[in-house]
Design an enzyme around this catalytic site. Structure first.
Site, PDB file in Angstrom:
ATOM      1  N   HIS A  33       0.819  -1.214   0.000  1.00  0.00           N
ATOM      2  CA  HIS A  33       0.000   0.000   0.000  1.00  0.00           C
ATOM      3  C   HIS A  33       0.855   1.268   0.000  1.00  0.00           C
ATOM      4  O   HIS A  33       1.368   1.655   1.043  1.00  0.00           O
ATOM      5  CB  HIS A  33      -0.898   0.013   1.233  1.00  0.00           C
ATOM      6  CG  HIS A  33      -1.776  -1.194   1.354  1.00  0.00           C
ATOM      7  ND1 HIS A  33      -1.306  -2.431   1.749  1.00  0.00           N
ATOM      8  CD2 HIS A  33      -3.111  -1.356   1.125  1.00  0.00           C
ATOM      9  CE1 HIS A  33      -2.306  -3.299   1.762  1.00  0.00           C
ATOM     10  NE2 HIS A  33      -3.410  -2.670   1.388  1.00  0.00           N
ATOM     11  N   GLY A 162     -11.127   4.092   7.692  1.00  0.00           N
ATOM     12  CA  GLY A 162     -11.591   2.748   8.037  1.00  0.00           C
ATOM     13  C   GLY A 162     -11.599   2.541   9.548  1.00  0.00           C
ATOM     14  O   GLY A 162     -12.539   1.969  10.105  1.00  0.00           O
ATOM     15  N   HIS A 267      -4.506   3.253  -3.203  1.00  0.00           N
ATOM     16  CA  HIS A 267      -4.572   2.729  -1.829  1.00  0.00           C
ATOM     17  C   HIS A 267      -3.743   1.462  -1.667  1.00  0.00           C
ATOM     18  O   HIS A 267      -2.881   1.394  -0.796  1.00  0.00           O
ATOM     19  CB  HIS A 267      -6.037   2.450  -1.436  1.00  0.00           C
ATOM     20  CG  HIS A 267      -6.184   1.450  -0.337  1.00  0.00           C
ATOM     21  ND1 HIS A 267      -6.224   1.817   0.982  1.00  0.00           N
ATOM     22  CD2 HIS A 267      -6.283   0.084  -0.350  1.00  0.00           C
ATOM     23  CE1 HIS A 267      -6.342   0.724   1.733  1.00  0.00           C
ATOM     24  NE2 HIS A 267      -6.388  -0.331   0.951  1.00  0.00           N
ATOM     25  N   HIS A 485     -28.095 -16.235  25.105  1.00  0.00           N
ATOM     26  CA  HIS A 485     -27.029 -16.101  26.099  1.00  0.00           C
ATOM     27  C   HIS A 485     -26.292 -17.419  26.360  1.00  0.00           C
ATOM     28  O   HIS A 485     -25.395 -17.455  27.198  1.00  0.00           O
ATOM     29  CB  HIS A 485     -27.613 -15.588  27.427  1.00  0.00           C
ATOM     30  CG  HIS A 485     -27.958 -14.134  27.413  1.00  0.00           C
ATOM     31  ND1 HIS A 485     -28.738 -13.554  26.437  1.00  0.00           N
ATOM     32  CD2 HIS A 485     -27.617 -13.125  28.260  1.00  0.00           C
ATOM     33  CE1 HIS A 485     -28.877 -12.257  26.683  1.00  0.00           C
ATOM     34  NE2 HIS A 485     -28.198 -11.973  27.779  1.00  0.00           N
TER      35      HIS A 485
HETATM   36  C1  TPP Z   1     -11.432  -4.967  10.034  1.00  0.00           C
HETATM   37  C2  TPP Z   1     -10.954  -4.760   8.630  1.00  0.00           C
HETATM   38  N1  TPP Z   1     -11.831  -4.778   7.630  1.00  0.00           N
HETATM   39  C3  TPP Z   1     -11.400  -4.645   6.360  1.00  0.00           C
HETATM   40  C4  TPP Z   1     -10.089  -4.479   6.078  1.00  0.00           C
HETATM   41  C5  TPP Z   1      -9.612  -4.359   4.644  1.00  0.00           C
HETATM   42  N2  TPP Z   1      -9.162  -2.999   4.364  1.00  0.00           N
HETATM   43  C6  TPP Z   1      -7.874  -2.648   4.414  1.00  0.00           C
HETATM   44  S1  TPP Z   1      -7.611  -1.028   4.119  1.00  0.00           S
HETATM   45  C7  TPP Z   1      -9.258  -0.748   3.876  1.00  0.00           C
HETATM   46  C8  TPP Z   1      -9.764   0.616   3.555  1.00  0.00           C
HETATM   47  C9  TPP Z   1      -9.303   1.537   4.541  1.00  0.00           C
HETATM   48  O1  TPP Z   1      -9.581   2.846   4.208  1.00  0.00           O
HETATM   49  P1  TPP Z   1      -8.812   3.950   5.016  1.00  0.00           P
HETATM   50  O2  TPP Z   1      -8.722   3.543   6.423  1.00  0.00           O
HETATM   51  O3  TPP Z   1      -9.466   5.229   4.705  1.00  0.00           O
HETATM   52  O4  TPP Z   1      -7.365   3.859   4.424  1.00  0.00           O
HETATM   53  P2  TPP Z   1      -6.739   4.655   3.193  1.00  0.00           P
HETATM   54  O5  TPP Z   1      -7.161   3.946   1.956  1.00  0.00           O
HETATM   55  O6  TPP Z   1      -7.234   6.034   3.250  1.00  0.00           O
HETATM   56  O7  TPP Z   1      -5.280   4.533   3.423  1.00  0.00           O
HETATM   57  C10 TPP Z   1      -9.984  -1.929   4.055  1.00  0.00           C
HETATM   58  C11 TPP Z   1     -11.437  -2.033   3.926  1.00  0.00           C
HETATM   59  C12 TPP Z   1      -9.201  -4.459   7.167  1.00  0.00           C
HETATM   60  N3  TPP Z   1      -7.881  -4.316   7.008  1.00  0.00           N
HETATM   61  N4  TPP Z   1      -9.665  -4.580   8.429  1.00  0.00           N
END
Ligand code: TPP
Ligand code: NAG
Ligand code: NAG
Ligand code: NAG
Ligand code: NAG
Ligand code: MG
Length: 691
Positions: A33, A162, A267, A485
């Site tokens: 990334h 996220g 990303h 539960h």
């Molecule tokens: C709990 C969880 N769900 C899904 C993912 C997969 N995932 C990795 S990065 C991402 C998007 C994250 O967006 P953001 O936090 O805004 O990161 P940016 O692209 O801006 O660096 C996802 C859905 C993950 N790592 N963890």
């Protein structure tokens, strides 16, 4: 108003170097990334100026903690650790990014030198950081003395969209606001992009108002993401706010400088060759070269980060030496804790029982253990997700961990009111444990709701945080609350989790044994599944044998059948054996408080408990999945439970002495005349985790 800081040309060169070192990793390995690292490099550089770390001693107890909650941006963290002189991360290691057995795995892992916690599952890092801030507050309140500030440092966390979308961020941030954790500073990378595209698809709330409502200070750096001056000013302002955590909202452009900047395309995919080349040119570097660090950048970070850090560490060492003279008792306790040792004989007060003692619920026995040991163990820090009176997790004299101004307790308190926030609690336990000083956190909830927390429970196991889940109401035995539960799959689920000890003690001696093992554990977390209903003290139960995970509780010569059970069903099979004996069928009784631990024993021992030639039947009021590894036949419950008083629920499913005995009879009849081998002997073992 945030006062801007003066940055020089060398700062600029350092930031450019950091950016390229972070994008070279995914490009070189063709995986990873680049977007967030590129955009966050200036912020990371500013943070370095504000933090106190000793790259030559990454475990120094008074370092600032830095958690990268958006763990996908790890190339930035690895590059940073390299540049500041953490010898664990060499250029060769950055070139091995995401390769087998490298020091630079796909997401940051706790065991890597200088990495504070494992991140990647979004949102966890925020909650871990809350745990770290709690640990720091408690540590400082316990050990700081006038003129001797042993602990005064901060926990910083970077988080993305996220992380803030995940519910766990709300649980943990809400608690952090309530607890007034002024030592916690979060930088929110508001780039309005996640994988699906713009955040206008799903994330339009006002995060400033949200965090203000939690009781945080919010500093908005809307505008120039490339301005480390502003960020440093904001961090300094945040440090001055001592009664509130701070959220610094930073508006960045993901993949800044890339041809795809500002889009989700940057990303999670390495930059294409032409994109990388134009970026290097734009940043004043040779497009033909990779992993370039100008010597003056190394020199700069040595002078501005490493040397002051080493010096601060040395000053601290001297302060601590003086402290030990002036406060020998606290000094001794601290030395012991920093070495990771428990007090000698801490376990001598663990309660012991004989069959003459009365029947007690194992959750109540657990309370008895905590009551006996809390005084000897200042590292023990308890709590519950709003089930204190049911969980019995609080010792009578406990002080709550609360901000002093609340009038509810103090930061010296070692009992945390997590509120109804199981997932947040579990990640906070991980953070407290990761902070250091051998903190041993436990948190209580119903066993069924440990599943609510499983995102973080999985990370306890993966990272090797030896935290304790006090999981009461462990079966259909909860009775009237009914199937919502009553755990069914939970034991099987967590037994399948590598590096987790799932305990289900049967009586007082086994509860003491389970705690002994869980408290002494250095890398393996534990779930203690405890009953709501009373259980008798068993003939043959033994705290020492409990350490084997399973043992022969009661034996007969030449058994016709082996009955193996856990927790509340051990007393049941004892009764069933009497029914069988009246019919001339002899049963060996095996108690298995922790199958995961039993698996760790030698084959010779396992076979001595579960031998060849005898049918083995397991009895547990839960899913039978997994019992094939120990028994030829299982009596369990492969459906959801029922709402009824506990004895009625047991009767409904036929978990009564006669019901078990009749199934044992069938098992004996089924295997009569057949050659039987124990299931515990295996041709080979599958790979397992090592620490
Ligand atoms: C709990 C969880 N769900 C899904 C993912 C997969 N995932 C990795 S990065 C991402 C998007 C994250 O967006 P953001 O936090 O805004 O990161 P940016 O692209 O801006 O660096 C996802 C859905 C993950 N790592 N963890
Ligand atoms: C961390 O601790 C050191 C040494 O006690 C102190 O000098 C420094 O100011 C602290 N840093 C922060 C960020 O609080
Ligand atoms: C959503 O955001 C994208 C990217 O920033 C933009 O192009 C689009 O116009 C926005 N859509 C709406 C409806 O605001
Ligand atoms: C991110 O920043 C933009 C620009 O300031 C703002 O409009 C938006 O509300 C922010 N998003 C969140 C989720 O805070
Ligand atoms: C120590 C403690 O908090 N004990 C409580 C356990 O729960 C009962 C009620 O279920 C309370 O009466 C105790 O005070
Ligand atoms: Mg984002």
């Amino acid at each position: 108003m945030v006062a801007p800081h003066e940055f020089s040309k060398i700062d600029d060169l350092a930031i450019r170097t950091l950016k390229l070192l972070a994008v070279d990793q995914p490009c070189n390995s063709n995986s990873g990334h680049p977007g967030a690292p590129l955009a966050l490099a200036p912020a990371a550089h500013a943070l370095l100026k504000a933090t106190n770390i000793n790259p030559k001693n990454p475990d120094w107890i008074n370092r600032d903690r830095f958690v990268l909650s958006n763990g996908h941006a790890c190339a930035l963290l690895y590059a940073l650790l390299h540049l500041v002189g953490n010898d664990y991360f060499r250029i060769e290691d950055l070139k091995q990014f995401r390769k087998l057995n490298s020091r630079t795995p796909g997401h940051p892992e706790f065991h890597l030198s200088g990495v504070e916690v494992t991140t990647g599952p979004l949102g966890q890092g925020i909650a871990n950081a809350v745990g770290m801030a709690i640990a720091q507050k408690n540590f400082a309140a316990t050990y700081n003395k006038p003129g001797f500030t042993i602990s005064d440092n901060h926990t910083f966390v970077f988080a993305g969209d996220g992380c803030l979308q995940e519910g766990i961020s709300s649980e943990a941030s809400s608690l952090a606001g309530h607890l007034q954790l002024g030592n916690l500073i979060m930088v929110y990378d508001n780039n309005s992009i996640t994988i699906d595209g713009s955040t206008n698809l799903s994330f339009t709330e006002d995060t400033k108002k949200r965090y203000k409502a939690y009781g945080w200070e919010v500093i908005d750096l809307d505008g120039d993401s490339e301005s480390p001056e502003l960020l440093l000013g904001a961090i300094e302002q945040a440090k001055k706010t001592t009664d509130k955590p701070t959220m610094i909202r930073l508006t960045t452009i993901i993949g800044h400088g890339s041809l795809n900047q500002g889009t989700h395309g940057v990303h999670g995919a390495p930059l294409k060759a032409d994109d990388l080349a134009q970026l290097k040119e734009k940043l004043g570097f040779d497009p033909k070269q990779s992993f370039v660090v100008p010597q003056e950048v190394y020199d700069f970070y040595r002078k501005t980060v490493a040397e002051p850090g080493i010096e601060a560490n040395e000053k601290w060492d001297k302060l601590f030496a003086e402290y030990q003279k002036k406060y020998p008792e606290e000094g001794k306790a601290l030395v012991r804790r920093l070495s990771g040792e428990l007090p000698a004989d801490w376990d001598k007060t663990l309660p012991a029982f004989t069959p003459k003692d009365k029947a007690v619920a194992t959750r109540k026995l657990s309370e008895g253990v905590i009551e006996q040991v809390y005084n000897a163990l200042p590292e023990l820090i308890g709590g519950s997700a709003d089930l204190t009176p049911s969980n019995l997790t609080r010792w009578v004299e406990a002080e709550d961990f609360q901000p002093p101004s609340s009038g509810l307790g103090s930061y010296k308190g070692r009992y945390i009111r997590y509120g109804v926030r199981e997932h947040g609690m579990a990640a906070i336990l991980n953070g407290i444990s990761a902070w250091g000083a051998n903190y041993k956190p436990y948190g209580g909830t119903f066993l069924n709701f440990v599943s609510y927390a499983s995102g973080a429970v999985r990370l306890s196991a993966l990272s090797g945080h030896p935290v304790i889940y006090v999981a009461t109401h462990d079966s259909i035995g909860v009775g009237e609350d009914g199937p919502t539960h009553q755990p069914i799959e939970t034991l099987a689920h967590f037994r399948a989790l590598p590096n987790m000890h799932v305990w289900r003690p049967a009586d007082g001696n086994e509860v003491s044994g389970a705690y002994k093992n869980a408290i002494e554990s250095k890398h393996t977390p534990a779930i203690l599944a405890l009953s709501r209903q009373n259980l008798p003290q068993l003939e043959g139960s033994c705290r020492v044998k409990t350490q084997k995970g399973a043992y022969v509780l009661q034996d007969v010569e030449k058994p016709d059948v082996v009955l193996i059970a856990t927790g509340s069903e051990v007393s049941l099979i004892v009764e069933s054996a009497k029914v069988l004996a009246a019919k001339g069928i002899k049963a060996r009784i095996v108690s298995a408080p922790c199958l995961d631990l039993f698996d760790e024993q030698s084959e010779e021992y396992r076979v001595s408990v579960l031998p060849d030639g005898v049918p083995i039947m397991s009895v547990e009021v839960a899913s039978t999945v997994g019992w094939e590894r120990y028994a030829h036949q299982s009596f369990g419950i492969n459906r959801f439970g029922v709402s009824a008083p506990c004895p009625d629920a047991y009767k409904y499913f036929d978990f009564v002495p006669e019901g078990v005995a009749s199934r044992a009879e069938k098992t004996v009849a089924f295997y009569k005349g057949k050659t039987l081998y124990t299931p515990v002997r295996r041709a080979f073992e599958s790979p397992s985790i090592e620490f």
